[in-house]
Design an enzyme around this catalytic site. Structure first.
Site, PDB file in Angstrom:
ATOM      1  N   LYS A  13       0.829  -1.215   0.000  1.00 51.43           N
ATOM      2  CA  LYS A  13       0.000   0.000   0.000  1.00 51.43           C
ATOM      3  C   LYS A  13       0.867   1.270   0.000  1.00 51.43           C
ATOM      4  CE  LYS A  13      -2.455  -0.993   3.744  1.00 51.43           C
ATOM      5  NZ  LYS A  13      -1.927  -2.310   4.155  1.00 51.43           N
ATOM      6  N   ARG A  90     -10.156   0.377   8.307  1.00 46.10           N
ATOM      7  CA  ARG A  90      -9.759  -1.013   8.552  1.00 46.10           C
ATOM      8  C   ARG A  90     -10.882  -1.817   9.173  1.00 46.10           C
ATOM      9  NH1 ARG A  90      -3.763   0.200   8.918  1.00 46.10           N
ATOM     10  NH2 ARG A  90      -2.680  -1.775   9.007  1.00 46.10           N
ATOM     11  N   ARG A 129      11.000  -6.595   5.443  1.00 42.35           N
ATOM     12  CA  ARG A 129      10.878  -5.173   5.795  1.00 42.35           C
ATOM     13  C   ARG A 129      11.315  -4.939   7.239  1.00 42.35           C
ATOM     14  NH1 ARG A 129       5.083  -2.345   5.365  1.00 42.35           N
ATOM     15  NH2 ARG A 129       4.830  -3.126   7.469  1.00 42.35           N
ATOM     16  N   ARG A 135      11.059  -1.643  11.858  1.00 45.66           N
ATOM     17  CA  ARG A 135       9.748  -1.394  12.461  1.00 45.66           C
ATOM     18  C   ARG A 135       9.461  -2.464  13.507  1.00 45.66           C
ATOM     19  NH1 ARG A 135       4.548  -0.020   8.755  1.00 45.66           N
ATOM     20  NH2 ARG A 135       3.504  -1.328  10.290  1.00 45.66           N
ATOM     21  N   ARG A 146      -1.147  -9.444  13.031  1.00 46.13           N
ATOM     22  CA  ARG A 146      -1.686  -8.409  12.142  1.00 46.13           C
ATOM     23  C   ARG A 146      -2.415  -9.022  10.949  1.00 46.13           C
ATOM     24  NH1 ARG A 146       3.595  -5.752  11.005  1.00 46.13           N
ATOM     25  NH2 ARG A 146       2.523  -4.347   9.579  1.00 46.13           N
TER      26      ARG A 146
HETATM   27  P1  AMP Z   1       0.224   0.261   9.170  1.00 48.65           P
HETATM   28  O1  AMP Z   1       1.457   1.125   9.093  1.00 48.65           O
HETATM   29  O2  AMP Z   1      -0.883   0.757   8.271  1.00 48.65           O
HETATM   30  O3  AMP Z   1       0.527  -1.197   8.943  1.00 48.65           O
HETATM   31  O4  AMP Z   1      -0.341   0.386  10.659  1.00 48.65           O
HETATM   32  C1  AMP Z   1       0.421  -0.012  11.771  1.00 48.65           C
HETATM   33  C2  AMP Z   1      -0.466  -0.205  12.977  1.00 48.65           C
HETATM   34  O5  AMP Z   1      -1.145   1.031  13.293  1.00 48.65           O
HETATM   35  C3  AMP Z   1      -1.599  -1.212  12.804  1.00 48.65           C
HETATM   36  O6  AMP Z   1      -1.154  -2.553  13.025  1.00 48.65           O
HETATM   37  C4  AMP Z   1      -2.584  -0.748  13.887  1.00 48.65           C
HETATM   38  O7  AMP Z   1      -2.126  -1.114  15.185  1.00 48.65           O
HETATM   39  C5  AMP Z   1      -2.456   0.774  13.792  1.00 48.65           C
HETATM   40  N1  AMP Z   1      -3.431   1.313  12.806  1.00 48.65           N
HETATM   41  C6  AMP Z   1      -3.151   1.897  11.604  1.00 48.65           C
HETATM   42  N2  AMP Z   1      -4.271   2.249  10.957  1.00 48.65           N
HETATM   43  C7  AMP Z   1      -5.301   1.879  11.756  1.00 48.65           C
HETATM   44  C8  AMP Z   1      -6.708   1.941  11.638  1.00 48.65           C
HETATM   45  N3  AMP Z   1      -7.318   2.446  10.537  1.00 48.65           N
HETATM   46  N4  AMP Z   1      -7.474   1.469  12.674  1.00 48.65           N
HETATM   47  C9  AMP Z   1      -6.902   0.962  13.782  1.00 48.65           C
HETATM   48  N5  AMP Z   1      -5.564   0.845  13.948  1.00 48.65           N
HETATM   49  C10 AMP Z   1      -4.763   1.297  12.953  1.00 48.65           C
END
Ligand code: AMP
Length: 189
Positions: A13, A90, A129, A135, A146
């Site tokens: 993404k 999400r 990654r 990260r 996840r």
């Molecule tokens: P990402 O970088 O998009 O993979 O997001 C990393 C983490 O941030 C996720 O595993 C969630 O813990 C939190 N997070 C990001 N976006 C959301 C969302 N829309 N709703 C809830 N938690 C989120």
């Protein structure tokens, strides 16, 4: 044009958002990046977010929607010219909340680009990654959590947006350029 880029963790993404930003001049809102910035700045929301992110869990919808609304307000001018939402929504309640937030601003989602990648490749990419980016949630245990969370809470959004007529599924494997070409074809067809 307002887009959602949709897919499992590791589906590409962020990478494909960069291409779409360059091509269409969109403002990028990655909720993961927004939350990591809160954590780095040590805000109250950052402290709460950290407890969820480190476990691979989603933040509660109400908190996440509030943070997103603040982000839209803080960047109102850029947002009005077109946005790509990356990592949001999400959950189904987040999708409804996004619709309301956009309607209030005279906006709507034009297309949802769904990056479709087989699970073994997702895991391979995320482990890699984790080594490259450091990260903290890209470790094998949190990655598994996840992906489980994605299947349970996020994947149902695919049908939601298929129902709305805005979902455009794209094969998310192969070279970055090939995937970017497929996305543009899907959007411009
Ligand atoms: P990402 O970088 O998009 O993979 O997001 C990393 C983490 O941030 C996720 O595993 C969630 O813990 C939190 N997070 C990001 N976006 C959301 C969302 N829309 N709703 C809830 N938690 C989120």
């Amino acid at each position: 044009m307002n887009l959602i880029i949709f897919g499992a963790p590791g589906s590409g993404k962020g990478t494909q958002s960069e291409r779409l930003i360059a091509r269409y001049g969109l403002h990028h809102i990655s909720t993961g990046d927004v939350l990591r910035s809160h954590i780095a700045r040590g805000t109250e929301n950052g402290k709460i977010a950290d407890t969820y992110i480190s476990k691979g869990q989603l933040l509660p919808d109400e908190l996440m929607v509030g943070i997103l609304a603040d982000e839209l307000d803080a960047n109102a001018e850029k947002v009005a010219k077109g946005v790509i939402f990356d990592g949001f929504p999400r959950t189904i309640p987040q999708a409804h909340a996004l619709k309301d937030l956009l309607e209030k601003r005279g906006m709507k989602i034009d297309a949802v680009v769904g990056l479709e990648v087989p699970e073994d490749e997702l895991i391979e990419r995320l482990v890699k990654r984790g080594i490259d980016s450091g990260r903290s949630d890209d470790n094998p245990e949190t990655i598994k959590k996840r992906i489980d969370v994605y299947h349970e809470q996020t994947h149902p959004l695919r049908d939601f947006y298929v129902g709305e007529g805005s979902y455009k599924g794209v094969h998310g494997t192969g070279s970055i350029d090939d995937i970017a070409d497929r996305i543009v074809k899907a959007l411009e067809s």
